[in-house]
Design a protein around this motif. Structure first.
Motif, PDB file in Angstrom:
ATOM      1  N   GLY A 211       0.789  -1.229   0.000  1.00 27.53           N
ATOM      2  CA  GLY A 211       0.000   0.000   0.000  1.00 27.53           C
ATOM      3  C   GLY A 211       0.816   1.270   0.000  1.00 27.53           C
ATOM      4  N   ASP A 212       2.124   1.160   0.178  1.00 28.08           N
ATOM      5  CA  ASP A 212       2.974   2.349   0.231  1.00 28.08           C
ATOM      6  C   ASP A 212       3.659   2.603  -1.123  1.00 28.08           C
ATOM      7  N   THR A 213       4.215   3.809  -1.256  1.00 28.46           N
ATOM      8  CA  THR A 213       4.959   4.164  -2.459  1.00 28.46           C
ATOM      9  C   THR A 213       6.409   3.729  -2.310  1.00 28.46           C
ATOM     10  N   TYR A 214       6.949   3.137  -3.356  1.00 25.05           N
ATOM     11  CA  TYR A 214       8.359   2.738  -3.336  1.00 25.05           C
ATOM     12  C   TYR A 214       9.239   3.975  -3.195  1.00 25.05           C
ATOM     13  N   GLY A 215      10.346   3.817  -2.463  1.00 26.77           N
ATOM     14  CA  GLY A 215      11.181   4.970  -2.134  1.00 26.77           C
ATOM     15  C   GLY A 215      11.847   5.613  -3.318  1.00 26.77           C
ATOM     16  N   ALA A 216      12.131   4.863  -4.371  1.00 24.59           N
ATOM     17  CA  ALA A 216      12.794   5.419  -5.549  1.00 24.59           C
ATOM     18  C   ALA A 216      12.154   4.834  -6.791  1.00 24.59           C
ATOM     19  N   PRO A 217      11.958   5.618  -7.824  1.00 21.54           N
ATOM     20  CA  PRO A 217      11.428   5.087  -9.086  1.00 21.54           C
ATOM     21  C   PRO A 217      12.461   4.223  -9.779  1.00 21.54           C
ATOM     22  N   LEU A 218      12.063   3.558 -10.852  1.00 18.66           N
ATOM     23  CA  LEU A 218      12.987   2.762 -11.652  1.00 18.66           C
ATOM     24  C   LEU A 218      13.775   3.690 -12.574  1.00 18.66           C
ATOM     25  N   ALA A 219      15.042   3.374 -12.786  1.00 20.07           N
ATOM     26  CA  ALA A 219      15.877   4.198 -13.662  1.00 20.07           C
ATOM     27  C   ALA A 219      16.799   3.299 -14.477  1.00 20.07           C
ATOM     28  N   VAL A 220      16.950   3.627 -15.753  1.00 16.47           N
ATOM     29  CA  VAL A 220      17.843   2.884 -16.637  1.00 16.47           C
ATOM     30  C   VAL A 220      18.640   3.875 -17.467  1.00 16.47           C
ATOM     31  N   GLN A 221      19.753   3.386 -18.006  1.00 15.30           N
ATOM     32  CA  GLN A 221      20.525   4.171 -18.969  1.00 15.30           C
ATOM     33  C   GLN A 221      20.556   3.405 -20.279  1.00 15.30           C
ATOM     34  N   VAL A 222      20.269   4.110 -21.374  1.00 13.21           N
ATOM     35  CA  VAL A 222      20.248   3.509 -22.706  1.00 13.21           C
ATOM     36  C   VAL A 222      21.523   3.900 -23.443  1.00 13.21           C
ATOM     37  N   LEU A 223      22.255   2.898 -23.964  1.00 14.90           N
ATOM     38  CA  LEU A 223      23.513   3.117 -24.686  1.00 14.90           C
ATOM     39  C   LEU A 223      23.400   2.566 -26.101  1.00 14.90           C
ATOM     40  N   ASP A 224      24.146   3.179 -27.036  1.00 14.68           N
ATOM     41  CA  ASP A 224      24.199   2.624 -28.388  1.00 14.68           C
ATOM     42  C   ASP A 224      25.294   1.571 -28.461  1.00 14.68           C
ATOM     43  N   ALA A 225      25.556   1.045 -29.657  1.00 14.88           N
ATOM     44  CA  ALA A 225      26.510  -0.054 -29.796  1.00 14.88           C
ATOM     45  C   ALA A 225      27.922   0.339 -29.402  1.00 14.88           C
ATOM     46  N   SER A 226      28.227   1.647 -29.403  1.00 15.54           N
ATOM     47  CA  SER A 226      29.564   2.115 -29.020  1.00 15.54           C
ATOM     48  C   SER A 226      29.641   2.521 -27.554  1.00 15.54           C
ATOM     49  N   GLY A 227      28.558   2.319 -26.804  1.00 11.08           N
ATOM     50  CA  GLY A 227      28.553   2.684 -25.393  1.00 11.08           C
ATOM     51  C   GLY A 227      28.258   4.140 -25.128  1.00 11.08           C
ATOM     52  N   VAL A 228      27.766   4.868 -26.133  1.00 11.33           N
ATOM     53  CA  VAL A 228      27.433   6.283 -25.974  1.00 11.33           C
ATOM     54  C   VAL A 228      25.968   6.403 -25.566  1.00 11.33           C
ATOM     55  N   PRO A 229      25.644   7.249 -24.574  1.00 18.48           N
ATOM     56  CA  PRO A 229      24.242   7.408 -24.168  1.00 18.48           C
ATOM     57  C   PRO A 229      23.364   7.865 -25.319  1.00 18.48           C
ATOM     58  N   VAL A 230      22.161   7.308 -25.401  1.00 17.76           N
ATOM     59  CA  VAL A 230      21.198   7.665 -26.440  1.00 17.76           C
ATOM     60  C   VAL A 230      20.209   8.658 -25.846  1.00 17.76           C
ATOM     61  N   VAL A 231      20.171   9.845 -26.413  1.00 16.33           N
ATOM     62  CA  VAL A 231      19.321  10.929 -25.901  1.00 16.33           C
ATOM     63  C   VAL A 231      18.008  10.961 -26.669  1.00 16.33           C
ATOM     64  N   GLY A 232      16.901  11.144 -25.943  1.00 17.26           N
ATOM     65  CA  GLY A 232      15.609  11.365 -26.590  1.00 17.26           C
ATOM     66  C   GLY A 232      14.921  10.126 -27.101  1.00 17.26           C
ATOM     67  N   THR A 233      15.339   8.927 -26.675  1.00 21.57           N
ATOM     68  CA  THR A 233      14.626   7.723 -27.073  1.00 21.57           C
ATOM     69  C   THR A 233      13.620   7.330 -26.002  1.00 21.57           C
ATOM     70  N   SER A 234      12.587   6.599 -26.379  1.00 17.98           N
ATOM     71  CA  SER A 234      11.538   6.234 -25.422  1.00 17.98           C
ATOM     72  C   SER A 234      11.882   4.923 -24.724  1.00 17.98           C
ATOM     73  N   VAL A 235      11.615   4.877 -23.440  1.00 22.27           N
ATOM     74  CA  VAL A 235      11.797   3.677 -22.627  1.00 22.27           C
ATOM     75  C   VAL A 235      10.453   3.347 -21.993  1.00 22.27           C
ATOM     76  N   THR A 236      10.024   2.097 -22.134  1.00 18.80           N
ATOM     77  CA  THR A 236       8.751   1.669 -21.547  1.00 18.80           C
ATOM     78  C   THR A 236       9.030   0.788 -20.341  1.00 18.80           C
ATOM     79  N   PHE A 237       8.598   1.259 -19.177  1.00 22.96           N
ATOM     80  CA  PHE A 237       8.692   0.484 -17.934  1.00 22.96           C
ATOM     81  C   PHE A 237       7.391  -0.310 -17.782  1.00 22.96           C
TER      82      PHE A 237
END
Length: 506
Positions: free
Chosen positions: A175-201
């Motif tokens: 019945g309570d709210t979890y203390g922290a939301p879920l968080a992920v980092q999205v990387l491309d094939a070279s390990g560079v962060p991908v900006v502006g892409t959609s993530v579905t939890f």
């Protein structure tokens, strides 16, 4: 009065010499000789070659459209206009049949035949990269010859991995709210962060159920599943990644059933989603809270002014002494220019993880931490041993003081007297670690006499001050040459550094 001819374009040492001796008179240049006028072209001039006009080289992401068409033209090698009729001449564009290639929208395949127009021009419009990365050649063929286009399909900037940020296991009381939301980092094939892409939890079975007992229609018996829901009541939450490639879900509230379930985070083009384990606790779990600000900053290569501190409380709200809290420093993921790692920090001793035990007041304090040499934002977490309770801190390494000023594309440029220079004067300011330095005033100064110019929208036309943006770039207002012919220097200055622009009024 004889008309004065325009001086030749000056570059390199000649520009500097003119800047130092601006009063020297300009010499007239002789008109160019040679060349063939249109009057020398034959009356009958049929096409005898196929020439490449535009569209090479080009790069497109996998399954995405290329930005420009592939353009060719029928021509004669003598350089004169083609006089014979060329309309409808078939030209076939051919891409590789396997591996990295393209698909032409008009044909739906790797080949396309088009007819030239009355001027001999032809183009392959609307072509898209296939799903295989690599470089390849597309040929355009006709009875007049063959030309080639160099194209590349790239996976750069496309999601390749979704990485769950800690903690991957967490809990909350039913019945309570979890203390922290879920968080992920999205990387491309070279390990560079991908900006502006959609993530579905997505939350696993039982998500969003209430405290009422459910009924399994197949078994005919009461069946309730542990689960949760995102803010708004749904079991899915779609979020766009930020400038660090990080996506964070909305808050999560446990349902009325105790137990363990799974949450996942998926992104386009990625077949293996990140997963989290969530647990609804029957009793109230210990709680963590941050002591002091959750956001803090320090200059690169210096010590953070405050350590990370958390407060651990039991079910009745009283301090918990002797609890072990683990602190973990993450990475910003994006390296600054000249750097091999992203923004981050280390605890005393050089590590990125440290543990501390709570005292009588329930407070755990990390060792001191020092910023590395890369500017940027990253995160640190604090988790309680034996519990899924966790917290996240946001840390920022600020760039150091300006050390280098680099002139942009207008470092050497010319314009007619009285005309505006085509390229704006711009510089990039970096610190000693090659990090862009934001919000630094840069003063652009032109000579007070002789060959010079003026800046637009400036109270002092020959001098203007502009602050650098978030990328360390300062762009001066448009600059217009005065009426004096000659070369000169415009200086861009910050404390301890400067960069010259070698300009010529023609």
């Amino acid at each position: 009065m004889p008309e004065r001819t325009r001086p030749s374009r000056l570059t390199g040492a000649a520009v500097i010499a003119l800047a130092l001796a601006a009063s020297a008179p300009a010499s007239a240049a002789s008109p160019p000789s040679g060349g063939t006028g249109s009057g020398n072209c034959p009356a009958s001039n049929p096409a005898n070659t196929l020439s490449l006009v535009a569209g090479t080289p080009q790069t497109a992401q996998l399954d995405a459209a290329f930005g420009a068409p592939l353009q060719v033209a029928l021509a004669n090698t003598d350089g004169c206009p083609v006089t014979a009729a060329v309309a409808g001449t078939p030209i076939t564009f051919t891409a590789p049949a396997s591996g990295a290639s393209v698909v032409f929208a008009s044909s739906g395949s790797n080949t396309l035949t088009v007819g030239s127009d009355s001027s001999g021009n032809a183009a392959a419009q609307m072509l898209s990269a296939n799903d295989t990365p690599g470089s390849y050649t597309v040929t355009a063929s006709s009875t007049y010859g063959t030309v080639s286009f160099a194209l590349t399909n790239t996976a750069a900037g496309l999601p390749a991995r979704v990485i769950a940020l800690p903690p991957r296991t967490r809990s909350a009381e039913v019945g309570d709210t979890y203390g922290a939301p879920l968080a992920v980092q999205v990387l491309d094939a070279s390990g560079v962060p991908v900006v502006g892409t959609s993530v579905t939890f997505s939350l696993g079975p039982g998500s969003g159920s209430d405290s009422s007992p459910g009924t399994d229609s197949a078994l005919g018996s009461a069946a309730a599943s542990a689960g949760a829901s995102f803010a708004g009541g749904g079991s899915q939450d779609t979020v766009t990644t930020d400038s660090d490639g990080i996506a964070t879900s909305s808050s999560i509230t446990a349902n009325a059933t105790a137990g363990t379930f799974t949450a996942t985070a998926s992104a386009p083009h990625v077949s293996d989603p990140a997963s989290f384990t969530l647990e609804n606790l029957a009793g109230r779990a210990p709680s963590l809270s941050v002591v002091g600000p959750t956001r803090r900053s320090a200059t690169v290569e210096t010590r953070y002014g405050r350590r990370l501190r958390v407060d651990v409380r039991g079910a009745n709200g009283s301090p918990v002494a002797g609890a072990t809290v683990s602190f973990t420093l993450g990475s910003g993921g994006t390296a600054g220019a000249g750097s091999s790692a992203g923004a981050g920090a280390s605890f005393a001793g050089g590590g990125t993880q440290a543990s501390a035990t709570t005292g009588p007041e329930g407070i755990a304090t990390s060792p001191r931490l020092t910023a590395n040499g890369t500017a940027g934002t990253f995160h640190a977490t604090a988790s309680l041993s034996g519990s899924s309770a966790s917290l996240r801190f946001t840390l920022r390494n600020r760039a150091g003081r300006p050390a280098t000023v680099t002139a942009g594309a207008a470092a050497s440029e010319s314009a007619d007297t009285g005309a505006r220079f085509a390229i704006r004067l711009a510089v990039t300011v970096t610190d000693a670690e090659h990090n862009p330095v934001p919000d630094v005033p840069v003063t652009f100064s032109a000579p007070a006499s002789g060959a010079s110019g003026t800046f637009a929208r400036s109270g002092r036309p020959r001098r203007v001050t502009v602050r650098t943006d978030a990328h360390g770039v300062a762009v001066a207002p448009a600059f217009t040459a005065n009426g004096v012919v000659g070369g000169y220097l415009v200086m861009a200055r910050v404390p301890h550094a400067r960069a010259p622009f070698a300009l010529v009024n023609e």
